[in-house]
Design an enzyme around this catalytic site. Structure first.
Site, PDB file in Angstrom:
ATOM      1  CD  GLN A 283       8.717  -5.553   6.401  1.00 34.39           C
ATOM      2  OE1 GLN A 283       9.818  -6.130   6.398  1.00 34.39           O
ATOM      3  NE2 GLN A 283       8.457  -4.528   7.195  1.00 34.39           N
ATOM      4  CE1 TYR A 312      10.026   7.477   7.554  1.00 33.92           C
ATOM      5  CE2 TYR A 312       8.301   7.561   9.235  1.00 33.92           C
ATOM      6  CZ  TYR A 312       9.472   8.049   8.704  1.00 33.92           C
ATOM      7  OH  TYR A 312      10.101   9.096   9.315  1.00 33.92           O
ATOM      8  CD  GLU A 333       7.664   4.821   0.570  1.00 33.15           C
ATOM      9  OE1 GLU A 333       7.517   4.229   1.648  1.00 33.15           O
ATOM     10  OE2 GLU A 333       8.783   4.996   0.033  1.00 33.15           O
ATOM     11  CG  ASP A 381       7.250  -0.269   8.921  1.00 33.68           C
ATOM     12  OD1 ASP A 381       8.316  -0.532   9.503  1.00 33.68           O
ATOM     13  OD2 ASP A 381       6.753  -1.020   8.049  1.00 33.68           O
ATOM     14  CB  CYS A 408      13.826  -2.861  10.851  1.00 31.61           C
ATOM     15  SG  CYS A 408      14.212  -1.299  10.048  1.00 31.61           S
TER      16      CYS A 408
HETATM   17  C1  LIG Z   1      10.659  -0.316   6.672  1.00 30.85           C
HETATM   18  S1  LIG Z   1       9.947   0.240   5.175  1.00 30.85           S
HETATM   19  C2  LIG Z   1       8.243   0.033   5.516  1.00 30.85           C
HETATM   20  C3  LIG Z   1       7.333   0.033   4.347  1.00 30.85           C
HETATM   21  C4  LIG Z   1       5.919  -0.491   4.592  1.00 30.85           C
HETATM   22  N1  LIG Z   1       5.338   0.059   5.786  1.00 30.85           N
HETATM   23  C5  LIG Z   1       5.908  -2.013   4.618  1.00 30.85           C
HETATM   24  O1  LIG Z   1       5.667  -2.623   5.668  1.00 30.85           O
HETATM   25  O2  LIG Z   1       6.150  -2.626   3.567  1.00 30.85           O
HETATM   26  C6  LIG Z   1      10.247   1.974   5.249  1.00 30.85           C
HETATM   27  C7  LIG Z   1       9.713   2.772   4.091  1.00 30.85           C
HETATM   28  O3  LIG Z   1       9.961   4.158   4.341  1.00 30.85           O
HETATM   29  C8  LIG Z   1      10.313   4.794   3.138  1.00 30.85           C
HETATM   30  N2  LIG Z   1      11.038   6.028   3.545  1.00 30.85           N
HETATM   31  C9  LIG Z   1      12.346   6.189   3.842  1.00 30.85           C
HETATM   32  N3  LIG Z   1      12.586   7.435   4.289  1.00 30.85           N
HETATM   33  C10 LIG Z   1      11.399   8.093   4.275  1.00 30.85           C
HETATM   34  C11 LIG Z   1      10.989   9.399   4.641  1.00 30.85           C
HETATM   35  N4  LIG Z   1      11.855  10.311   5.101  1.00 30.85           N
HETATM   36  N5  LIG Z   1       9.690   9.731   4.507  1.00 30.85           N
HETATM   37  C12 LIG Z   1       8.782   8.825   4.033  1.00 30.85           C
HETATM   38  N6  LIG Z   1       9.115   7.567   3.673  1.00 30.85           N
HETATM   39  C13 LIG Z   1      10.399   7.196   3.799  1.00 30.85           C
HETATM   40  C14 LIG Z   1      11.101   3.753   2.380  1.00 30.85           C
HETATM   41  O4  LIG Z   1      11.093   4.024   1.000  1.00 30.85           O
HETATM   42  C15 LIG Z   1      10.330   2.464   2.752  1.00 30.85           C
HETATM   43  O5  LIG Z   1       9.307   2.223   1.812  1.00 30.85           O
END
Ligand SMILES: C[S@@+](CC[C@H](N)C(=O)[O-])C[C@H]1O[C@@H](n2cnc3c(N)ncnc32)[C@H](O)[C@@H]1O
Length: 451
Positions: A283, A312, A333, A381, A408
């Site tokens: 973040q 996520y 993730e 998330d 977001c």
């Molecule tokens: C908004 S970030 C949140 C990360 C963490 N929760 C944080 O607060 O730092 C979304 C995360 O989802 C991952 N992501 C994207 N598509 C995904 C999917 N289909 N399945 C699992 N993870 C995914 C991205 O790589 C990213 O790390």
């Protein structure tokens, strides 16, 4: 009949979710940059489509009381601070309204009281990460930001919402690239070497990582570059090269090479230490992300018997913040390096009741269901595109008591909340937390409970 280039007098009646002023005239809805609700303006008609138009302010006839007159307009033109012309208290109200409208229009929910947006005490210089293009402007290598909706580089030294030491490192890198006669990328000709400079800085530790994104592996005089930068910035503990030879808007290519020091930096959040690799998500506003996570934890009302899914999970920041309060945390993730970081971060903080898998959230959710895992709380998330129907259905099939949705993008959150409500969950709390002050981006936490 309205015509292009005509000057007309209009009143701004609304603000779009991206911060453009809205005016209505002769059956057209106009979108106008740098114009706020309540303002009367002389508007030049730039473009007319069927019943939509684009206009430009020629002259303000009256100003909104909510206008921040001090903003350098470069930050609006580049989109760095596309809401910076609005006073901060009005920005917070605007973001709350965005959440209310999305829930009403997309999810059909109007009986929820959206809480006030939690704001920052000093909503400036908060970003712990920068990604800036390197281009040639008027014969000189420059770093800055693209003008909105273009790839024209506007040279910038003070990025307004970025940590000042990050700005200083970008300027120092730019000056050295010039001195060493290293070539900027030319997008049109597909020539040159330096595409982007990416900087990350630990909010609490001050440790910095510099990623040089180049079109080719070979960087002439790279030793001098490293020596000078690490001399000037003793906390620059990681210099990495990323090679991106594709004609794409994506910043990073596949290949990362360590040029100096460590492959990671370390930062802290809510008392835990986190190792962060270059391609991992982290973040960008640490102070407000801590408040965001605390809000999620408060909404979840966790207890020692809870089995929690952190979908996520990035580098594990959310799940590891509450792991010691619950029975077990399962994280998923999709980015391999981020999953490796999350595993190391668990060990680093003496946490062993967590399991992380590298997979898509939708696949992992199905597998956990098949394995008979029974979560009591699910945190999600997701990125801007939100959840998938298959994830939502699988998550509902294990009947968790609570779902904490960190979002977001209020539009996709509202779409997903609608499906959760159809499948027997009720939205009971929503609180926006301002992770991106002075920009139009809205972050919020929502709580759904089993009806
Ligand atoms: C908004 S970030 C949140 C990360 C963490 N929760 C944080 O607060 O730092 C979304 C995360 O989802 C991952 N992501 C994207 N598509 C995904 C999917 N289909 N399945 C699992 N993870 C995914 C991205 O790589 C990213 O790390």
């Amino acid at each position: 009949m309205l015509e292009k280039n005509q000057i007309v007098e209009v009143e701004i009646v609304d603000l779009t979710h991206e911060g453009q002023g809205v005016a209505k005239l002769d059956g057209f809805v106009f979108f106008v940059d740098n114009a706020l609700p309540g303002e009367r303006i002389k508007m030049k008609v730039l473009k007319l489509k069927k019943n939509i138009g684009f206009g430009k302010v020629e002259e303000w006839l009256s100003f909104s009381a909510d206008r921040n007159q001090d903003l350098d307009l470069t930050y609006l033109r580049t989109g760095i601070a596309d809401l910076g012309h609005l006073n901060y208290s009005a920005q917070l109200a605007f973001k709350k309204k965005q959440v209310e409208m999305a829930l009403r229009k997309i999810a059909g929910i109007s009986d929820i009281v959206v809480e006030d947006t939690q704001g920052m005490s000093t909503p400036l210089a908060y970003r712990n990460k920068a990604a800036v293009p390197v281009r040639r402007v008027n014969g000189q290598l420059e770093t800055g930001f693209f003008r909105k909706n273009s790839h024209d580089l506007v040279p910038i030294e003070d990025f307004y919402i970025q940590n000042k030491e990050i700005d200083a490192l970008i300027v120092a890198t730019r000056d050295l690239l010039r001195k060493l006669d290293l070539k900027p990328y030319d997008e049109k000709e597909q020539t040159g070497l330096f595409r982007n400079i990416v900087v990350r800085r630990g909010h609490y530790t001050g440790q910095m990582m510099l990623v040089l994104v180049t079109t080719r592996p070979k960087i002439f005089r790279v030793e001098t570059l490293i020596e000078r930068l690490t001399e000037a910035f003793p906390n620059l503990i990681s210099i990495i090269q990323n090679i991106n030879d594709q004609n794409t808007n994506a910043i990073f290519g596949q290949e990362f090479r360590l040029l100096h020091g460590s492959e990671k930096i370390v930062d802290r959040m809510l008392g835990n230490e986190f190792e962060i690799s270059a391609p991992s998500f982290y973040q960008v506003n640490t102070e407000m992300a801590e408040l965001l996570y605390q809000t999620g934890i408060e909404f979840a009302g966790l207890s020692a018997d809870d089995v929690v899914i952190d979908a996520y999970s990035g580098i594990g920041t959310i799940g590891l913040s509450f792991a010691k309060q619950v029975k077990h945390v399962y994280g998923v993730e999709v980015v391999e390096k981020a999953v490796a970081d999350s595993k190391k971060n668990a060990t680093r903080n003496g946490i062993n009741n967590v399991t992380y898998v590298c997979d898509s959230a939708e696949n992992a959710m199905q597998k956990w269901v098949a394995d008979g895992i029974k979560p009591t709380v699910i945190f999600v998330d997701p990125p801007r595109k939100g959840l998938t129907e298959s994830f939502i259905k699988a998550s509902v099939s294990v009947a968790p008591e609570k779902i904490v949705y960190i979002s977001c993008n209020v539009a996709t959150m509202a779409r997903d909340v609608k499906l959760y409500e159809e499948l027997g969950y009720k939205l009971i709390k929503v609180r926006p937390v301002d992770l991106f002050p002075n920009t139009h981006h809205v972050e919020c936490v929502a709580l759904l409970v089993k009806a």
